[in-house]
Motif scaffolding. Structure first.
Motif, PDB file in Angstrom:
ATOM      1  N   CYS A  73      20.188 -55.456 -19.440  1.00  0.00           N
ATOM      2  CA  CYS A  73      19.065 -56.326 -19.078  1.00  0.00           C
ATOM      3  C   CYS A  73      17.835 -55.472 -18.779  1.00  0.00           C
ATOM      4  O   CYS A  73      17.938 -54.463 -18.090  1.00  0.00           O
ATOM      5  N   MET A  74      16.707 -55.889 -19.328  1.00  0.00           N
ATOM      6  CA  MET A  74      15.454 -55.168 -19.163  1.00  0.00           C
ATOM      7  C   MET A  74      14.357 -56.170 -18.820  1.00  0.00           C
ATOM      8  O   MET A  74      14.548 -57.367 -19.034  1.00  0.00           O
ATOM      9  N   PRO A  75      13.219 -55.731 -18.329  1.00  0.00           N
ATOM     10  CA  PRO A  75      12.124 -56.651 -18.022  1.00  0.00           C
ATOM     11  C   PRO A  75      11.634 -57.422 -19.250  1.00  0.00           C
ATOM     12  O   PRO A  75      11.088 -58.506 -19.120  1.00  0.00           O
ATOM     13  N   THR A  76      11.849 -56.881 -20.432  1.00  0.00           N
ATOM     14  CA  THR A  76      11.366 -57.532 -21.658  1.00  0.00           C
ATOM     15  C   THR A  76      12.433 -58.371 -22.348  1.00  0.00           C
ATOM     16  O   THR A  76      12.176 -58.959 -23.388  1.00  0.00           O
ATOM     17  N   GLY A  77      13.641 -58.426 -21.798  1.00  0.00           N
ATOM     18  CA  GLY A  77      14.713 -59.205 -22.418  1.00  0.00           C
ATOM     19  C   GLY A  77      16.059 -58.542 -22.192  1.00  0.00           C
ATOM     20  O   GLY A  77      16.246 -57.808 -21.227  1.00  0.00           O
ATOM     21  N   LYS A  78      16.981 -58.778 -23.100  1.00  0.00           N
ATOM     22  CA  LYS A  78      18.310 -58.195 -22.953  1.00  0.00           C
ATOM     23  C   LYS A  78      18.901 -57.876 -24.313  1.00  0.00           C
ATOM     24  O   LYS A  78      18.497 -58.419 -25.347  1.00  0.00           O
ATOM     25  N   THR A  79      19.873 -56.966 -24.295  1.00  0.00           N
ATOM     26  CA  THR A  79      20.672 -56.654 -25.480  1.00  0.00           C
ATOM     27  C   THR A  79      22.122 -56.898 -25.103  1.00  0.00           C
ATOM     28  O   THR A  79      22.610 -56.364 -24.119  1.00  0.00           O
ATOM     29  N   THR A  80      22.789 -57.735 -25.869  1.00  0.00           N
ATOM     30  CA  THR A  80      24.209 -58.001 -25.686  1.00  0.00           C
ATOM     31  C   THR A  80      24.938 -57.398 -26.874  1.00  0.00           C
ATOM     32  O   THR A  80      24.507 -57.545 -28.012  1.00  0.00           O
ATOM     33  N   TRP A  81      26.043 -56.710 -26.604  1.00  0.00           N
ATOM     34  CA  TRP A  81      26.769 -56.020 -27.657  1.00  0.00           C
ATOM     35  C   TRP A  81      28.274 -56.234 -27.488  1.00  0.00           C
ATOM     36  O   TRP A  81      28.743 -56.592 -26.414  1.00  0.00           O
ATOM     37  N   PHE A  82      28.994 -56.049 -28.589  1.00  0.00           N
ATOM     38  CA  PHE A  82      30.446 -56.015 -28.511  1.00  0.00           C
ATOM     39  C   PHE A  82      30.981 -55.049 -29.546  1.00  0.00           C
ATOM     40  O   PHE A  82      30.290 -54.677 -30.491  1.00  0.00           O
TER      41      PHE A  82
END
Length: 87
Positions: free
Chosen positions: A61-70
């Protein structure tokens, strides 16, 4: 089509273990929250769906959004043979 091409060709060109990694980046700053979905519910599984088949997963999670990975381990003919023979 792109994923299929990479996943089907990789076992032909390597002898080592393979993993499929996928990440998705969005601009929603809200991070995923674990919920216990009702067994009868048609939706609301969220991160529960990642827990079942994925070898690992996470969210940054970042101030500009998020990255979800698997990540999913992929069995190759050699890795299956190695497990059967115990090597």
């Amino acid at each position: 089509m792109l994923v299929s091409e990479v996943v089907t060709n990789a076992p032909r060109h390597t002898r080592g273990p393979l993993r499929l990694n996928l990440s998705v980046r969005d601009t929603d700053r809200a991070c995923p929250v674990r919920y216990a979905a009702d067994l009868e519910a048609e939706g609301g599984r969220r991160t529960e769906l990642l827990d079942l088949p994925a070898g690992a997963w996470g969210t940054t999670c970042m101030p500009t959004g998020k990255t979800t990975w698997f990540e999913i381990p992929i069995a190759t003919a050699g890795s299956v043979t190695d497990r059967i023979s115990g090597t």
